[in-house]
Design a protein around this motif. Structure first.
Motif, mmCIF file in Angstrom:
data_model
loop_
_atom_site.group_PDB
_atom_site.id
_atom_site.type_symbol
_atom_site.label_atom_id
_atom_site.label_comp_id
_atom_site.label_asym_id
_atom_site.label_seq_id
_atom_site.Cartn_x
_atom_site.Cartn_y
_atom_site.Cartn_z
ATOM 1 N N LYS A 182 37.402 78.254 8.485
ATOM 2 C CA LYS A 182 36.706 78.795 9.665
ATOM 3 C C LYS A 182 37.659 79.571 10.575
ATOM 4 O O LYS A 182 37.219 80.360 11.402
ATOM 5 C CB LYS A 182 36.024 77.664 10.439
ATOM 6 C CG LYS A 182 34.787 77.167 9.695
ATOM 7 C CD LYS A 182 33.818 76.434 10.583
ATOM 8 C CE LYS A 182 32.567 76.092 9.753
ATOM 9 N NZ LYS A 182 31.709 75.115 10.428
ATOM 10 N N ASP A 183 38.968 79.343 10.438
ATOM 11 C CA ASP A 183 39.943 80.117 11.211
ATOM 12 C C ASP A 183 40.441 81.330 10.424
ATOM 13 O O ASP A 183 41.255 82.106 10.927
ATOM 14 C CB ASP A 183 41.135 79.232 11.603
ATOM 15 C CG ASP A 183 40.704 78.118 12.546
ATOM 16 O OD1 ASP A 183 39.612 78.235 13.139
ATOM 17 O OD2 ASP A 183 41.448 77.127 12.671
ATOM 18 N N CYS A 184 39.963 81.458 9.177
ATOM 19 C CA CYS A 184 40.398 82.576 8.314
ATOM 20 C C CYS A 184 39.191 83.321 7.751
ATOM 21 O O CYS A 184 39.189 83.715 6.585
ATOM 22 C CB CYS A 184 41.289 82.062 7.190
ATOM 23 S SG CYS A 184 42.793 81.276 7.755
ATOM 24 N N HIS A 185 38.167 83.466 8.570
ATOM 25 C CA HIS A 185 37.001 84.275 8.213
ATOM 26 C C HIS A 185 36.370 83.849 6.885
ATOM 27 O O HIS A 185 36.073 84.675 6.023
ATOM 28 C CB HIS A 185 37.373 85.757 8.219
ATOM 29 C CG HIS A 185 38.098 86.130 9.472
ATOM 30 N ND1 HIS A 185 37.452 86.323 10.669
ATOM 31 C CD2 HIS A 185 39.424 86.231 9.749
ATOM 32 C CE1 HIS A 185 38.342 86.563 11.611
ATOM 33 N NE2 HIS A 185 39.543 86.517 11.087
ATOM 34 N N GLY A 186 36.209 82.543 6.746
ATOM 35 C CA GLY A 186 35.483 82.002 5.596
ATOM 36 C C GLY A 186 36.310 81.858 4.331
ATOM 37 O O GLY A 186 35.785 81.464 3.297
ATOM 38 N N VAL A 187 37.602 82.165 4.430
ATOM 39 C CA VAL A 187 38.460 82.090 3.232
ATOM 40 C C VAL A 187 39.412 80.893 3.346
ATOM 41 O O VAL A 187 40.092 80.739 4.354
ATOM 42 C CB VAL A 187 39.283 83.387 3.056
ATOM 43 C CG1 VAL A 187 40.199 83.289 1.849
ATOM 44 C CG2 VAL A 187 38.363 84.588 2.943
ATOM 45 N N LEU A 188 39.416 80.056 2.322
ATOM 46 C CA LEU A 188 40.400 78.975 2.272
ATOM 47 C C LEU A 188 41.728 79.601 1.830
ATOM 48 O O LEU A 188 41.837 80.113 0.704
ATOM 49 C CB LEU A 188 39.931 77.898 1.276
ATOM 50 C CG LEU A 188 40.858 76.694 1.075
ATOM 51 C CD1 LEU A 188 41.103 75.933 2.372
ATOM 52 C CD2 LEU A 188 40.284 75.745 0.020
ATOM 53 N N VAL A 189 42.702 79.594 2.737
ATOM 54 C CA VAL A 189 44.004 80.231 2.461
ATOM 55 C C VAL A 189 45.060 79.152 2.241
ATOM 56 O O VAL A 189 45.275 78.301 3.098
ATOM 57 C CB VAL A 189 44.436 81.160 3.626
ATOM 58 C CG1 VAL A 189 45.818 81.765 3.350
ATOM 59 C CG2 VAL A 189 43.416 82.263 3.848
ATOM 60 N N THR B 135 30.407 83.180 8.363
ATOM 61 C CA THR B 135 31.797 83.309 8.818
ATOM 62 C C THR B 135 32.619 84.251 7.937
ATOM 63 O O THR B 135 33.785 84.494 8.212
ATOM 64 C CB THR B 135 32.513 81.930 8.845
ATOM 65 O OG1 THR B 135 32.369 81.315 7.564
ATOM 66 C CG2 THR B 135 31.925 81.022 9.903
ATOM 67 N N GLY B 136 31.993 84.783 6.864
ATOM 68 C CA GLY B 136 32.700 85.657 5.930
ATOM 69 C C GLY B 136 33.065 84.900 4.661
ATOM 70 O O GLY B 136 32.721 83.716 4.511
#
Lengths: 194, 194
Positions: A182-189, B135-136
């Motif tokens: 949620k802090d990376c625009h929907g991407v698990l980084v 959220t993307g």
């Protein structure tokens, strides 16, 4: 950023060498300087981080190359066959990683790789993802960093949530952390120590 | 696979050179051979594809490097700031691609790049994705191929659905196709002519 670090070290040594001291004290100070210079880059960054982070934050750590794209799949044999037999990629054997709760297959793409993941055991971290995405899907991206501890410190300051208090040892035997999607625009980084 | 091609060309030239012909005919045949040898790799593959595809299918095209990972985002400025100001990556300006219905920002990672996408216009191909993923999220991966036409022919034979009858010109000005996510374990795979 590297220039900043170098410049700091030069100033540091100049400070010592211009002191009006006896030769004996000079030797002691030089030895201490040498010891400090031999401190690993990582520790040095941490030292710098504590005192200078607000002035030169970009000195502390650096984002690197894309290590892999992870894809969760419901059928590892079929996915392996797609990349190997249909798309003609170089594909590894299946590797079981029970400590991570996954089976993995690596697909080599020359500049980076895909990491096919399938659940292993009941507590697999990708089981719920596959329940929501029955046909499979992209699970996370992994980017290398040169100093994961410095990255963590800065990301915390910048209000990016990290999914663990400390780095864990990842599938490649290196320290990793995961950033909140949620802090990376929907991407698990995933960030991995290079 | 390359060895197969070379071997075919050697057999082909040996066939011409061992004919019992007059010097004049030999010159003509040599010229025709030379012309054929100068045919582009792509056309040669197509010629081979028509007659030999069942025997040496892996000769026809080759999967290359990962060109990019595309990430659809609901707020391009915030996403740009995450990768630039928080993660310290080299990030491009926003580029509008009205013919593709997207705004794009490229994040350089050294070995490959991330492509941040945001809808442009009412018919944007990523609008519905963002409605489902507020959220993307990761939208597709793009892998390079050396011969997109040969790839299409083989993928069709192997029952992988392609989302267009012909390649389209992609965001980088090169021919691209998209493979059906249900045939690629939930991943939308773009193939781009290298």
């Amino acid at each position: 950023a590297v220039l900043h670090c170098t410049s700091f070290l030069q100033d540091f040594s100049t400070f010592y060498l211009h002191l009006d001291v006896t030769p004996c004290l000079c030797v002691i100070l030089s030895f201490r300087l040498l010891t400090r210079l031999q401190t690993s880059a990582s520790t040095l960054r941490t030292l710098l981080s504590n005192s200078f982070s607000q002035n030169i934050p970009s000195c502390l750590w650096k984002l690197g190359r894309l290590n892999h794209v992870a894809i969760a799949v419901p059928d590892l044999d079929k996915a392996q066959s797609l990349y190997k037999d249909v798309l003609g990629a170089q594909v590894s054997e299946t590797v079981a990683l029970p400590e991570h709760g996954v089976y993995t297959v690596f697909v080599e793409l020359g500049n980076t790789k895909l990491e096919l993941l399938h659940p292993l055991g009941e507590k697999s971290p990708i089981a719920s993802f596959l329940q929501k995405n029955k046909t499979g899907g992209m699970h996370h991206i992994c980017i290398e960093v040169d100093d994961i501890k410095a990255a963590m410190a800065e990301l915390k300051k910048k209000k990016i949530r990290i999914l663990s208090e400390e780095p864990k040892i990842g599938a490649h035997g290196k320290p990793v952390i995961f950033l909140h999607p949620k802090d990376c625009h929907g991407v698990l980084v995933e960030l991995e120590q290079a």
